[in-house]
Scaffold this motif. Structure first.
Motif, PDB file in Angstrom:
ATOM      1  N   LEU A  31       0.906 -37.287  41.054  1.00  0.00           N
ATOM      2  CA  LEU A  31       1.694 -37.243  42.297  1.00  0.00           C
ATOM      3  C   LEU A  31       1.671 -35.893  42.990  1.00  0.00           C
ATOM      4  O   LEU A  31       1.725 -34.841  42.345  1.00  0.00           O
ATOM      5  N   LEU A  32       1.684 -35.939  44.313  1.00  0.00           N
ATOM      6  CA  LEU A  32       1.862 -34.735  45.139  1.00  0.00           C
ATOM      7  C   LEU A  32       3.328 -34.283  45.016  1.00  0.00           C
ATOM      8  O   LEU A  32       4.191 -35.074  44.632  1.00  0.00           O
ATOM      9  N   PRO A  33       3.612 -33.004  45.345  1.00  0.00           N
ATOM     10  CA  PRO A  33       4.973 -32.488  45.106  1.00  0.00           C
ATOM     11  C   PRO A  33       6.091 -33.294  45.776  1.00  0.00           C
ATOM     12  O   PRO A  33       7.120 -33.559  45.142  1.00  0.00           O
ATOM     13  N   GLY A  34       5.879 -33.705  47.051  1.00  0.00           N
ATOM     14  CA  GLY A  34       6.953 -34.424  47.760  1.00  0.00           C
ATOM     15  C   GLY A  34       7.334 -35.732  47.067  1.00  0.00           C
ATOM     16  O   GLY A  34       8.491 -35.935  46.688  1.00  0.00           O
ATOM     17  N   GLN A  55       4.762 -55.567  38.257  1.00  0.00           N
ATOM     18  CA  GLN A  55       3.535 -54.970  38.791  1.00  0.00           C
ATOM     19  C   GLN A  55       3.869 -54.413  40.164  1.00  0.00           C
ATOM     20  O   GLN A  55       4.119 -55.149  41.120  1.00  0.00           O
ATOM     21  N   GLY A  56       3.914 -53.085  40.252  1.00  0.00           N
ATOM     22  CA  GLY A  56       4.288 -52.463  41.518  1.00  0.00           C
ATOM     23  C   GLY A  56       4.162 -50.959  41.448  1.00  0.00           C
ATOM     24  O   GLY A  56       3.800 -50.399  40.406  1.00  0.00           O
ATOM     25  N   ASN A  57       4.482 -50.309  42.574  1.00  0.00           N
ATOM     26  CA  ASN A  57       4.410 -48.858  42.701  1.00  0.00           C
ATOM     27  C   ASN A  57       5.811 -48.294  42.433  1.00  0.00           C
ATOM     28  O   ASN A  57       6.748 -48.603  43.170  1.00  0.00           O
ATOM     29  N   TYR A  58       5.936 -47.475  41.393  1.00  0.00           N
ATOM     30  CA  TYR A  58       7.286 -46.984  41.068  1.00  0.00           C
ATOM     31  C   TYR A  58       7.863 -46.080  42.148  1.00  0.00           C
ATOM     32  O   TYR A  58       9.052 -45.816  42.178  1.00  0.00           O
ATOM     33  N   LEU A  59       7.024 -45.602  43.059  1.00  0.00           N
ATOM     34  CA  LEU A  59       7.548 -44.807  44.174  1.00  0.00           C
ATOM     35  C   LEU A  59       8.284 -45.695  45.176  1.00  0.00           C
ATOM     36  O   LEU A  59       9.121 -45.236  45.934  1.00  0.00           O
ATOM     37  N   ARG A 108       0.754 -42.684  49.142  1.00  0.00           N
ATOM     38  CA  ARG A 108       1.599 -42.127  48.092  1.00  0.00           C
ATOM     39  C   ARG A 108       1.465 -42.825  46.736  1.00  0.00           C
ATOM     40  O   ARG A 108       1.893 -43.935  46.547  1.00  0.00           O
ATOM     41  N   GLY A 109       0.887 -42.095  45.799  1.00  0.00           N
ATOM     42  CA  GLY A 109       0.779 -42.597  44.439  1.00  0.00           C
ATOM     43  C   GLY A 109      -0.290 -43.649  44.241  1.00  0.00           C
ATOM     44  O   GLY A 109      -0.420 -44.203  43.158  1.00  0.00           O
ATOM     45  N   GLN A 110      -1.063 -43.922  45.252  1.00  0.00           N
ATOM     46  CA  GLN A 110      -2.012 -45.045  45.150  1.00  0.00           C
ATOM     47  C   GLN A 110      -3.424 -44.583  44.813  1.00  0.00           C
ATOM     48  O   GLN A 110      -4.301 -45.388  44.594  1.00  0.00           O
TER      49      GLN A 110
END
Ligand code: SAM
Length: 218
Positions: A127-130, A102-106, A176-178
């Protein structure tokens, strides 16, 4: 009209985990064919081949994958504990082969040269481009030489991509990604991102409406 506040990603999927599979069956174009196609680039094997599944959710893609590679060792990463809970229930017979994080793959360390395949289905269009570019670079590096990244997702025509990018321009990338935003890219942009990330060959193997499947080879 004021824009609706963006929902936090984890709670968005936590609160929908019960109805998620049904929702996808009813809303993904050619649902069964799509998920079958996701698994097709995986060469059938009885070996314990290592597969990374980013944003695995309830594991809809795993059914077809495990038919082709029944002894596969799966690492699944997802923000939502509720989605992962559903996946655990569904694949209880494979519990000794599936490692769920369980986590953020980024943010997770995906390792280097570890996996024969990486898969992401209906998740990186948030996701945003960056961050997306950084993730692709990380995925490429996590694959073994000749390894394949399979991505099934939504893609749009360039004009629509521009509108989405305009909508989310300047958005703080801190989370980011959240946050649950939908930002599908065009096929052309996708190919560029894969190539910048270091993949040597990219093929679009399925396309129907706004759904598509890419296979990018390290
Ligand atoms: C639409 S679901 C797709 C689930 C599954 N792959 C499928 O095709 O049914 C998107 C999933 O990605 C997860 N997700 C989104 N962004 C994530 C991130 N940055 N890190 C980990 N999981 C993420 C969500 O929690 C959700 O379970």
């Amino acid at each position: 009209m004021p824009e609706k506040p963006t929902e936090e990603m984890k709670s968005f999927f936590d609160s929908r985990s019960e109805s998620y599979d049904k929702h996808m069956q009813e809303n993904v174009a050619s649902f069964e064919a799509f998920y079958r196609k996701i698994a097709e680039p995986i060469v059938p094997t009885a070996e314990p081949v290592k597969i990374l599944d980013l944003g695995c959710g309830t594991g809809l893609e795993l059914e077809a994958i495990l038919k082709r590679a029944p002894r596969a060792l799966i690492t699944g990463i997802d923000l939502s504990g509720e989605m992962l809970g559903k996946m655990q229930e569904k694949y209880i017979d494979f519990s000794n082969q599936i490692n769920l994080i369980q986590g953020n793959y980024l943010k997770e360390d995906l390792g280097k040269g570890v996996f024969a395949y990486a898969v992401s289905v209906m998740t990186v269009h948030h996701l945003l481009p960056g961050p997306k570019q950084e993730l692709y670079t990380k995925i490429c590096s996590a694959l073994r030489p000749g390894g394949k990244y399979i991505e099934g997702d939504y893609y749009v025509v360039p004009e629509k991509e521009k509108e989405y990018l305009e909508k989310y321009k300047g958005r703080d990338e801190e989370g980011r990604g959240q946050y649950h935003i939908d930002l599908p890219f065009s096929l052309e942009t996708q190919k560029q991102l894969f190539s910048f990330a270091g993949f040597s060959r990219v093929e679009l193997v399925w396309e129907e409406g706004e759904s598509g499947i890419f296979v990018a080879e390290k």
